[in-house]
Structure formats: C-alpha cells, structure tokens
Design an enzyme around this catalytic site. Structure first.
Site, PDB file in Angstrom:
ATOM      1  N   LYS A 105       0.844  -1.188   0.000  1.00  0.00           N
ATOM      2  CA  LYS A 105       0.000   0.000   0.000  1.00  0.00           C
ATOM      3  C   LYS A 105       0.884   1.243   0.000  1.00  0.00           C
ATOM      4  O   LYS A 105       1.946   1.262   0.642  1.00  0.00           O
ATOM      5  CB  LYS A 105      -0.900  -0.032   1.238  1.00  0.00           C
ATOM      6  CG  LYS A 105      -1.912   1.099   1.331  1.00  0.00           C
ATOM      7  CD  LYS A 105      -2.800   0.876   2.554  1.00  0.00           C
ATOM      8  CE  LYS A 105      -3.795   2.008   2.741  1.00  0.00           C
ATOM      9  NZ  LYS A 105      -4.694   1.754   3.898  1.00  0.00           N
ATOM     10  N   SER A 138      -9.552   1.736   2.686  1.00  0.00           N
ATOM     11  CA  SER A 138      -8.482   2.570   2.117  1.00  0.00           C
ATOM     12  C   SER A 138      -7.354   1.748   1.512  1.00  0.00           C
ATOM     13  O   SER A 138      -6.484   2.297   0.844  1.00  0.00           O
ATOM     14  CB  SER A 138      -7.911   3.493   3.194  1.00  0.00           C
ATOM     15  OG  SER A 138      -7.229   2.761   4.196  1.00  0.00           O
ATOM     16  N   SER A 162      -9.851  -1.434   6.859  1.00  0.00           N
ATOM     17  CA  SER A 162      -9.266  -1.309   5.527  1.00  0.00           C
ATOM     18  C   SER A 162      -8.425  -2.500   5.096  1.00  0.00           C
ATOM     19  O   SER A 162      -7.820  -2.468   4.025  1.00  0.00           O
ATOM     20  CB  SER A 162      -8.435  -0.023   5.433  1.00  0.00           C
ATOM     21  OG  SER A 162      -9.301   1.098   5.462  1.00  0.00           O
TER      22      SER A 162
END
Length: 233
Positions: free
Chosen positions: A86, A176, A198
């Site tokens: 990420k 997210s 998330s």
C-alpha cells in the site's frame, strides 16, 4: 532423446505455496513469474487503476533471486515472490510513496519501512505500490468512495470495473487499502493497512483472505499513519 517439455505455469489464481513449488520443481523462475505479472499489469491496469507505481528494477531483482536459488540459497517462503505494498508504506525501490496525495506524487523516501526490509530479507520482490484512499481515508466516504486519491484517481473493482457517470465505481472497492491487484492477479499478495476495516473491507469486496494482526504486532516504522491508536499493517 529430446528433453521432455517443461510443464507450463500460470500465475492466474496461483497461491504463494503453489508458485514456490513450481520454482522448486524447475517449472518456472522468478523472472518468468514477474514477467507474467507485468504482462497482466499492462493488460488491466488502465481499467482497474490498481497501482500507483511499478518497480523498474523488478526483473533485475528476480534474476538475482533466481541466481541465489540456483546456488542453493533460499531466503524463505517468499523467495522470488512479487508482492505490492500500500502506498503509505515507505520504500526505497525507485518508487514514490505518495500516501495518495498529489503533493507527494514524486516523493521518494530516504529510508524504507521496517516491514519492507523484512519482506526483502524473506526473499519477496516489491513489485508495485498499490493505490489507496487518500491518506488512508481521512476524509471519510462523504467526499469520495474508497479507493480514490488525488495522486492517481479512482480505483475499480475487478469483478465489475465499470464507472458511474461521476467516475465513482459501480461496485465498491471498500476501505483505504486495495485488493483489486491481488484479485486480478497483478501480484501475488498485497500489504495493506487497517485502522477500522481497511484490510477486512477490501478483502470482502474482492473475495480475498485478509489478515489483520493485533495492533503493534507488525512494525509501523515507515508507515504514514491515520491514527497510531488503531493502525496496523
């Protein structure tokens, strides 16, 4: 006699243990695996918008890990496996760490997150930085749905990548973190971060297994936080 043809190996829906077995048996190499993933990124990235950046040295890293394997040195169960992080996780792999912010679109960190170092020591190749909600969704969902940031725009769910008239996804990506790259077989696994859902949300919306460890179990050094009270990679 001519040697028997080598059984082909496809990264599509292949687990990490299956991929390791194929390399161990000589049916594929890390270079071939990275090449297959890069090909799929080339085919589907424009539709899914799953990546912020791709590691330009991924093939060279795969070659080095293949040489280590040939010499009998295996770093661990991730040896030669391409994964994504990420984009709030700092790396030094000639890729930016944006946190999803336009301001940091070209920012390259001077050091990498502890978890990135540990993944490399275990033999993983950081193939890509996966997209995310801007600053891990600090603005909530009133402004934009999950998977939107100013650095690269909206990401889409591979199970239905259509967009509404306003550019929002027909089928949510949730949370997210991004699960679309794993679900579409663009890389073998993805490290996300979770404050309140998330990791769980993207896994649910893209039919993946997500693991959310206890807060603090995984080092958070080098991760852009939303809240240190709850964040975990």
């Amino acid at each position: 006699p001519a040697p028997a043809p080598r059984a082909s190996f496809s990264v599509v829906e292949a687990s990490i243990p299956e991929t390791q077995a194929a390399m161990r048996e000589g049916r594929t190499t890390s270079r071939e695996i990275v090449t297959q993933y890069l090909t799929r990124i080339g085919l589907y990235e424009d539709t899914l918008n799953a990546a912020v950046a791709i590691n330009p040295k991924a093939l060279a890293e795969a070659d080095a890990l293949d040489q280590e394997r040939a010499a009998g040195r295996l770093r661990g169960p991730l040896h030669g496996i391409p994964v994504a992080l990420k984009d709030n996780i700092l790396t030094t792999d000639d890729m930016p760490t944006t946190g999803g912010m336009l301001l940091f679109r070209h920012y390259k960190a001077p050091y990498e997150a502890t978890l990135a170092t540990n993944l490399k020591r275990a033999g993983a190749i950081i193939l890509a930085k996966s997209t995310m909600s801007e600053l891990a969704g600090w603005f909530g969902t009133a402004f934009r749905p999950g998977g939107y940031n100013a650095a690269v725009g909206q990401s889409y769910n591979p199970y239905d990548p259509r967009a509404n008239d306003d550019g929002t996804p027909v089928l949510e990506t949730s949370g997210s973190s991004a699960g679309g790259g794993v679900a579409a077989n663009l890389w073998a696994g993805n490290v996300g971060t979770s404050t309140g859902g998330s990791i769980e949300g993207p896994s649910n919306f893209t039919m993946l297994v997500g693991i959310r460890p206890s807060t603090g179990r995984i080092s958070r050094h080098g991760i852009i936080p939303l809240t240190l009270d709850q964040d975990t990679a």
